[in-house]
Write an enzyme that holds these catalytic residues in place. Sequence first.
Site, PDB file in Angstrom:
ATOM      1  CB  SER A  51      -0.971  -0.040   1.188  1.00  0.00           C
ATOM      2  OG  SER A  51      -2.043   0.854   0.993  1.00  0.00           O
ATOM      3  CG  ASP A 165      -4.353  -1.735   0.543  1.00  0.00           C
ATOM      4  OD1 ASP A 165      -3.541  -2.413   1.198  1.00  0.00           O
ATOM      5  OD2 ASP A 165      -4.369  -0.495   0.549  1.00  0.00           O
TER       6      ASP A 165
END
Length: 302
Positions: A51, A165
């Site tokens: 991320s 993610d």
Amino acid sequence: MTSKNLPQENSKNKDIALVLSSGGARGIAHIGVIEELEKLGYNITSVAGTSIGSVIGAFYACNELDTYKEWLFDLSKKDILMLMDFTFDSRGFINGRRLFRELKRIIPDRDIEDLNIPYSAIATDIMNRREVVIDSGSMYDAIRASIAIPGMLTPHIKGSAELYDGGLINPMPINRPIRKNGERIVAVDLNTWNPDYKPKKKEPNSRLHSRLDGFVKTWENFAENKLRRKRSNQKIGMLRLMSEMFDLMQEQISHYHVKETPPDLIIKIPRNACSTLDFHKSAEMIELGREKLYEALKESDF
């Protein structure tokens, strides 16, 4: 004694593989950690990130971290709302095209194979229940996949897969850095819960802060209307709830990975240092990264 006169063994001990965890705006602390590690003479030979960790890791690996940092500090001069392109896609409220057009304008895309050091980004293929390690191809494709928080940012499409993610499955990829010569692993954990931590009070930039507040309220109202769950007595907004749930999940998974694969040094950034979208606190987060690095070094024999 200069660094050139140090024994070869000590020089090798300065080689580290860096692991950068997920955690939204707290990830700007990664910059402070990296800057201080370099000042201390450590040589980062590879980086793995999830991320926001994939963002900082990529820009470090292509020697553009200073460019990105300057852009972050300049956000108060921009209309940040213009970077948020809302969509009615049920998988996320933002599609991210404007943001990535802006990033590519200041930092051109390049292939991961051409970066200065080995780099990998972690994403999640939810439908196939698997972790996806991206270590080749477009740098921005890797970042885009790794930051796609479900319900917030639409997924990155790669072939028939929808990538989300990486924090969903491996928020702190201690098992992913490349180690060719026995490098020690340094990990930055953005998801350590510390109820005693008190963020430093700092007068925000009024213009940017008011715009961010307006953006958050707009997003919450949008999410509530979309999901038809508006309640007059609601005590926590949808955006805040999503952020807290995601942070809690990352905290628990990170704790498990640290127990299973302990790094040689871990820098702990309090999860309550700032919220996911508090990018207006960039300067504060960079300083926090520096501070927590020295705390970690003081408490270890690294």
